[in-house]
Design a protein around this motif. Structure first.
Motif, PDB file in Angstrom:
ATOM      1  N   PRO A 163      46.459  26.744  34.068  1.00 10.21           N
ATOM      2  CA  PRO A 163      47.548  26.639  35.050  1.00 10.21           C
ATOM      3  C   PRO A 163      47.550  27.743  36.105  1.00 10.21           C
ATOM      4  N   SER A 164      46.791  28.821  35.872  1.00 10.20           N
ATOM      5  CA  SER A 164      46.727  29.884  36.874  1.00 10.20           C
ATOM      6  C   SER A 164      45.719  29.568  37.971  1.00 10.20           C
ATOM      7  N   PRO A 189      61.625  24.559  26.195  1.00 10.14           N
ATOM      8  CA  PRO A 189      61.327  25.407  27.363  1.00 10.14           C
ATOM      9  C   PRO A 189      59.844  25.681  27.552  1.00 10.14           C
ATOM     10  N   ALA A 190      59.067  25.572  26.461  1.00 11.31           N
ATOM     11  CA  ALA A 190      57.632  25.836  26.573  1.00 11.31           C
ATOM     12  C   ALA A 190      56.942  24.842  27.504  1.00 11.31           C
ATOM     13  N   LEU A 191      57.558  23.681  27.712  1.00 11.77           N
ATOM     14  CA  LEU A 191      56.983  22.687  28.612  1.00 11.77           C
ATOM     15  C   LEU A 191      56.823  23.265  30.011  1.00 11.77           C
ATOM     16  N   LEU A 192      57.800  24.038  30.443  1.00  9.17           N
ATOM     17  CA  LEU A 192      57.759  24.659  31.770  1.00  9.17           C
ATOM     18  C   LEU A 192      57.128  26.045  31.727  1.00  9.17           C
ATOM     19  N   LEU A 193      57.484  26.839  30.725  1.00  9.74           N
ATOM     20  CA  LEU A 193      56.953  28.207  30.643  1.00  9.74           C
ATOM     21  C   LEU A 193      55.447  28.210  30.402  1.00  9.74           C
ATOM     22  N   GLY A 194      54.942  27.187  29.728  1.00 12.34           N
ATOM     23  CA  GLY A 194      53.499  27.093  29.524  1.00 12.34           C
ATOM     24  C   GLY A 194      52.735  26.924  30.822  1.00 12.34           C
ATOM     25  N   LEU A 195      53.401  26.349  31.832  1.00 16.89           N
ATOM     26  CA  LEU A 195      52.784  26.224  33.147  1.00 16.89           C
ATOM     27  C   LEU A 195      52.903  27.515  33.952  1.00 16.89           C
ATOM     28  N   THR A 196      54.098  28.093  33.950  1.00 13.44           N
ATOM     29  CA  THR A 196      54.340  29.219  34.851  1.00 13.44           C
ATOM     30  C   THR A 196      53.764  30.539  34.342  1.00 13.44           C
ATOM     31  N   ASP A 197      53.800  30.769  33.032  1.00 17.87           N
ATOM     32  CA  ASP A 197      53.465  32.105  32.524  1.00 17.87           C
ATOM     33  C   ASP A 197      52.041  32.543  32.855  1.00 17.87           C
ATOM     34  N   PRO A 198      50.988  31.734  32.591  1.00 20.41           N
ATOM     35  CA  PRO A 198      49.637  32.201  32.940  1.00 20.41           C
ATOM     36  C   PRO A 198      49.489  32.475  34.441  1.00 20.41           C
ATOM     37  N   ALA A 199      50.109  31.628  35.275  1.00 23.61           N
ATOM     38  CA  ALA A 199      50.004  31.831  36.718  1.00 23.61           C
ATOM     39  C   ALA A 199      50.730  33.104  37.146  1.00 23.61           C
ATOM     40  N   GLN A 244      51.333  35.780  35.213  1.00 23.97           N
ATOM     41  CA  GLN A 244      50.568  36.916  34.700  1.00 23.97           C
ATOM     42  C   GLN A 244      49.433  37.275  35.650  1.00 23.97           C
ATOM     43  N   GLN A 245      48.720  36.269  36.120  1.00 30.30           N
ATOM     44  CA  GLN A 245      47.594  36.513  37.003  1.00 30.30           C
ATOM     45  C   GLN A 245      48.058  36.965  38.380  1.00 30.30           C
ATOM     46  N   LEU A 246      49.153  36.392  38.868  1.00 32.28           N
ATOM     47  CA  LEU A 246      49.666  36.753  40.180  1.00 32.28           C
ATOM     48  C   LEU A 246      50.092  38.218  40.212  1.00 32.28           C
ATOM     49  N   LEU A 247      50.793  38.658  39.169  1.00 37.43           N
ATOM     50  CA  LEU A 247      51.257  40.042  39.117  1.00 37.43           C
ATOM     51  C   LEU A 247      50.101  41.017  38.889  1.00 37.43           C
ATOM     52  N   ALA A 248      49.033  40.520  38.260  1.00 36.81           N
ATOM     53  CA  ALA A 248      47.875  41.381  38.024  1.00 36.81           C
ATOM     54  C   ALA A 248      47.000  41.509  39.263  1.00 36.81           C
ATOM     55  N   GLY A 249      47.257  40.655  40.268  1.00 32.85           N
ATOM     56  CA  GLY A 249      46.500  40.770  41.512  1.00 32.85           C
ATOM     57  C   GLY A 249      45.249  39.956  41.534  1.00 32.85           C
ATOM     58  N   GLY A 250      45.244  38.838  40.841  1.00 34.52           N
ATOM     59  CA  GLY A 250      44.062  37.984  40.866  1.00 34.52           C
ATOM     60  C   GLY A 250      44.453  36.541  40.949  1.00 34.52           C
ATOM     61  N   THR A 251      43.529  35.718  41.324  1.00 34.16           N
ATOM     62  CA  THR A 251      43.736  34.266  41.325  1.00 34.16           C
ATOM     63  C   THR A 251      42.395  33.593  41.180  1.00 34.16           C
ATOM     64  N   SER A 252      42.438  32.444  40.541  1.00 28.80           N
ATOM     65  CA  SER A 252      41.171  31.749  40.291  1.00 28.80           C
ATOM     66  C   SER A 252      40.825  30.820  41.431  1.00 28.80           C
TER      67      SER A 252
END
Length: 519
Positions: A63-64, A499-509, A511-519
């Motif tokens: 999802p990221s 809630p995992a239905l939505l959080l499973g989509l948003t959390d990996p994205a 995490q990567q956004l705040l870390a400064g990367g994107t695929s």
């Protein structure tokens, strides 16, 4: 998949053009007005179906990663590209937009909008242009295209309010346009500053760079400029004052889309642009954003309490509008924490607010249609509006939406607010923990105020003397209303229980956004 995303963005525009053309004789039937309203349902239904297919075909294991991407050079001299894509952050907002627009078209087909000197074909065309602009805002990956999509929604929403709205509709429509347009001018300067200093307007490249090519002082100016435009749309206190008038005057479909979708454009911009592109500038301003956020939570709740008390002549739609100021304050607080927990909570609260407040505005419109007013004092009167006795299904749905809005565990409104408060308890490194824990305490107090005013509204509108000869039973929920409201109520329960239905989509994205990367 890339062609499917392009279809989702372009189909509403083609549908808007078709709505303005004369209908073929075989499609007019007995009522040309109903034909064009059917056309609106058909186009928005096709867009919703395409969005669901896009969501089903989305690679949920990554999802990221930006998916369904299109990247075509457009204005070579400026380096502007038609760059489209979706990830776990934008996909839920695309689905929410398509769903709410379809439900508004469906509701308008059952209860056609009326205004002197207007025709439904203009209403349908404006609704479709509004949908296209909103969907594009969540799908474009170029800063200048984002700005164009962000501005594209202003004109259709202006006319929806000014032509099909209630009392003082023109003043409310002008106020909406002036506030958002002035904020957008400032935002454009910030976007141009980022593009010139970094050498690109590509949001993916800028997020990957994570502000390394932009000095802290430039980032600070960019966050102030971009954040101002986004904060007006969010709406952040004290830049919110256009919102209550716009909601009060807007027709039901306009109120639903304004609260359910347009407000999300501002908070989405903070997550997609400000957090990854100017992290140092955001870090310096995050405590102030948090302070404005909790001020909005308390202000919105106190305003609602004042409108709900007997004798205040409070309007139900105006009260729901002020409640949005408080609820969006939680979204802004989550973003200000700059933590995965807080940002995930903000994104969850975005979706929950769209579902619940969209339903509340549908219900407020239904109450006004049956009673001829949304004034709480008139509704309550000496013996109460008594929806439980006079229209029990409508009263039950209003009570359900109210308890969902106050954050009852097991419903969608609970998780977003809880996660934002958890994020405030442990903000990002370098942010003042005492300050954010103070914000947490203020925000938690705001949830108590929210419960207070919503329960007062339920008591005054739903309870009271039952029907009598002088107070006959009201028309209860009609079939078209069931069709428009049931998906929102069902998704409110599903998101609350799973809630995992939505959080499973948003959390990996996130995490990567705040870390400064994107695929």
């Amino acid at each position: 998949m890339q062609f499917l995303l392009a279809f989702i963005l372009v189909a509403p525009l083609l549908g808007a053009v078709a709505a303005l053309l004369p209908a073929p004789p075989g499609l007019k039937g007995k009522s040309p007005e109903q034909a064009v309203l059917r056309h609106g349902v058909t186009v928005t239904g096709a867009v919703l179906l395409a969005t669901i297919v896009l969501a089903l075909g989305f690679d949920h294991d990554q999802p990221s990663k930006m998916q369904a991407t299109t990247d075509i050079s457009w204005i070579t001299a400026l380096g502007v590209r038609v760059h489209l894509g979706v990830d776990g952050i934008s996909l839920p907002l695309l689905v929410l937009t398509a769903l709410l627009t379809f439900l508004c078209a469906l509701h308008s087909h059952g209860s056609p909008p009326r205004a002197p000197g207007t025709h439904p074909r203009a209403f349908v065309a404006l609704l479709l242009v509004l949908e296209s602009g909103t969907l594009a805002t969540f799908a474009v990956l170029d800063l200048l295209l984002f700005f164009l999509a962000f501005e594209m929604v202003l004109i259709p929403m202006y006319f929806l309010i000014a032509r099909w709205g209630g009392a003082a509709r023109r003043a409310a429509a002008w106020r909406f346009v002036l506030y958002t347009l002035l904020g957008s001018v400032v935002m454009l300067l910030g976007l141009l500053l980022v593009g010139v200093k970094s050498g690109t307007f590509d949001m993916v490249a800028l997020a990957t760079d994570n502000g390394r090519d932009i000095s802290t002082s430039v980032q600070l100016i960019a966050v102030l400029a971009i954040g101002t435009g986004l904060a007006v749309k969010a709406p952040m206190w004290p830049l919110h004052s256009w919102l209550p008038d716009a909601h009060t005057a807007a027709p039901t479909a306009g109120s639903v889309l304004l609260a359910g979708v347009l407000l999300k454009m501002g908070t989405y911009g903070f997550v997609r642009i400000v957090l990854p592109i100017a992290p140092d500038g955001m870090h310096l301003l995050a405590p102030y954003l948090g302070a404005f956020a909790v001020a909005g939570i308390i202000y919105g709740s106190l305003a609602c309490l004042a409108l709900a008390r007997p004798g205040a002549r409070g309007d139900l739609k105006r009260l729901i509008a002020y409640s949005s100021v408080g609820h969006m304050g939680f979204v802004l607080l989550g973003i200000a924490t700059m933590t995965p927990t807080g940002v995930n909570g903000a994104l969850f609260a975005n979706i929950a607010h769209g579902l619940i407040t969209g339903l509340l505005f549908f219900l407020a419109g239904a109450v006004k249609e049956r009673y001829g007013t949304a004034d709480l004092d008139t509704l309550a009167g000496a013996t109460g509006a008594a929806l439980y006795g006079r229209a029990p299904r409508l009263g039950g749905l209003l009570a359900f939406a109210a308890v969902a809005s106050l954050g009852l565990p097991g419903l969608a409104g609970f998780w977003g607010e809880m996660l934002t408060l958890f994020g405030a308890f442990d903000p990002a490194a370098g942010l003042s923990r005492p300050a954010f824990r103070t914000y947490l305490a203020i925000g938690a107090f705001g949830t108590l105020l929210t419960a207070a005013y919503l329960l007062i509204v339920v008591r005054r509108v739903c309870m009271g003397a039952k029907e009598t000869a002088e107070r006959p039973r009201l028309p209860d929920v009609a079939r078209y209303e069931y069709a428009a409201w049931t998906p929102l109520a069902a998704l409110t329960v599903v998101a609350g229980l799973w809630p995992a239905l939505l959080l499973g989509l948003t959390d990996p994205a996130v995490q990567q956004l705040l870390a400064g990367g994107t695929s």
